[in-house]
Motif scaffolding. Structure first.
Motif, short mmCIF file in Angstrom:
data_model
loop_
_atom_site.label_atom_id
_atom_site.label_comp_id
_atom_site.label_asym_id
_atom_site.label_seq_id
_atom_site.Cartn_x
_atom_site.Cartn_y
_atom_site.Cartn_z
N GLY A 126 38.93 51.36 22.87
CA GLY A 126 40.14 50.93 22.03
C GLY A 126 40.77 52.14 21.57
N SER B 72 51.74 51.90 28.82
CA SER B 72 52.00 50.42 29.32
C SER B 72 50.86 50.15 30.23
CB SER B 72 53.36 50.30 29.62
OG SER B 72 54.08 51.55 29.77
N ASN B 73 50.05 50.79 30.69
CA ASN B 73 49.10 50.01 31.79
C ASN B 73 47.71 50.16 31.52
OD1 ASN B 73 51.16 49.40 34.04
ND2 ASN B 73 51.79 51.46 33.72
N TYR B 74 47.33 50.88 30.57
CA TYR B 74 45.85 50.87 30.35
C TYR B 74 45.25 49.55 29.90
CZ TYR B 74 45.81 51.59 25.25
OH TYR B 74 45.94 51.50 23.91
N GLU B 75 44.29 49.09 30.22
CA GLU B 75 43.54 47.74 29.86
C GLU B 75 43.39 47.70 28.14
OE1 GLU B 75 42.12 44.75 31.59
OE2 GLU B 75 44.08 45.84 32.51
N GLU B 76 43.81 46.65 27.65
CA GLU B 76 43.68 46.69 26.39
C GLU B 76 41.84 46.71 26.08
OE1 GLU B 76 45.92 43.93 23.08
OE2 GLU B 76 46.29 44.08 25.35
#
Lengths: 122, 232
Positions: free
Chosen positions: B30, B172-176
């Motif tokens: 994270g 905007s594209n990485y996994e949470e």
């Protein structure tokens, strides 16, 4: 367009100021839902954790509140927004007076200059 | 939050010449972490160790509690500093190649990003400008639903306007809950999207800190601190 952030202060506090400004100027209306942390972070081009921190700090001030599952909203308390506006105006004026002081111009002289300029604009 | 990447007493030498010396570090999921250091400080060496392209001379490295290997490669998405793609291929062909290779590859995401950046999937890589090639490679890397994204100099070859685009792609594209490790020396451009930084100096870690701590503790940007620490 990334938000305009300076390099000398923590980013989260600058984000707070920008959101305060957006609320005061009416860009975010009272009661309006804020975009998600991720969307706001992408808009501002900042780290989502930093945006999260700024929003939690904003929640502590009461200007923004969270509904359990549906996200964050701007307060509907217009008196609070007014108060925020006067507070920020005061801050800006103090900053301005400080920078005039750095130029060697006293508050009295500044007041005279200001009046002249405002008169001239009429 | 769990530890995603852990290095314990990591050393790497190239024919006796040390490139990394006693690197200890733990990165949680994270976060967006900047791996910062001047040329030759060991950034790419560390990244290659993480990806199993090099083996440590000494020490241990774990990704999600697993040693580097098949299991770790499934969850690490890597953007190398040099391309390894066949320049004669069309973007479309490379996408199907990636889909064969990685079970976490999201085809729709890849095509969405391509159209957002107005890149034609029918174009061959060798007809593209340097910046466009870099964008394509980044899109491929960010289209995987990985746990750790390792980006080696993702913005070095593109103009300042395209950098904003690239940061936007990354954000905007990485996994949470995923972590992104970005190596760069263009600190000012990416500093706002980082929440932690690691400074590497002559193969050793000289600083691990949160960006907020640097700014509020030292009253200066990471870029300014970097210039101070690495003054020639």
């Amino acid at each position: 367009m990334p938000w305009n952030l300076t390099s000398d202060r923590p980013i989260f506090s600058q984000i707070m100021d920008i959101i305060f400004q957006n609320i005061i100027s009416g860009k975010y209306a009272p009661g309006e839902k804020l975009p998600s942390v991720r969307d706001l972070a992408a808009q501002a081009a900042v780290n989502p954790n930093t945006m999260q921190k700024a929003l939690s700090e904003l929640e502590k001030t009461g200007v923004v509140f969270a509904k359990r599952t549906s996200g964050r909203y701007i307060t509907e308390d217009t008196a609070m927004i007014q108060e925020l506006k006067s507070h920020m105006a005061l801050e800006k004026i103090q900053e301005f007076l400080k920078s005039m002081e750095n130029l060697g111009i006293s508050n009295e002289e500044t007041a005279v200059l200001l009046t002249e300029i405002l008169e001239g604009e009429k | 939050m769990s530890t995603l990447l852990e290095c314990k007493g990591l050393f790497k030498s190239y024919s006796g010449r040390p490139a990394l010396k006693n690197v200890n570090l733990a990165i949680e999921s994270g976060h967006i972490v900047g791996l910062l250091g001047p040329n030759g400080s060991g950034k790419t060496t560390l990244i290659k160790l993480i990806n199993g392209l090099l083996t440590p001379t000494q020490g241990e490295l774990y990704i999600n509690q697993n040693p580097v290997g098949v299991e770790s490669k499934k969850i690490v998405s890597y953007l190398p500093d040099h391309t390894y793609l066949d320049m004669n291929l069309k973007v479309r062909d490379i996408i199907s190649y990636f889909m064969d290779f990685y079970e976490d590859f999201d085809e729709k995401k890849a095509y969405d990003m391509l159209s957002k950046l107005r890149i034609n999937p029918g174009d061959k890589l060798n007809t593209m400008s340097k910046g466009t090639k870099e964008k394509v490679q980044l899109i491929l890397v960010m289209s995987r639903r990985a746990k750790l994204y390792v980006l080696d100099e993702p913005i070095a070859g593109v103009d300042p306007a395209a950098r904003d685009y690239i940061l936007d792609i990354i954000l905007s594209n990485y996994e949470e809950d995923a972590t992104i490790l970005i190596s760069t020396h263009l600190i000012a451009d990416i500093e706002n999207i980082l929440d932690q930084v690691i400074f590497l100096k002559h193969g050793e870690i000289s600083l691990i800190s949160s960006v907020d701590d640097i700014r509020s503790g030292q009253g200066k940007s990471v870029d300014a601190l970097f210039r101070e620490v690495f003054r020639c």
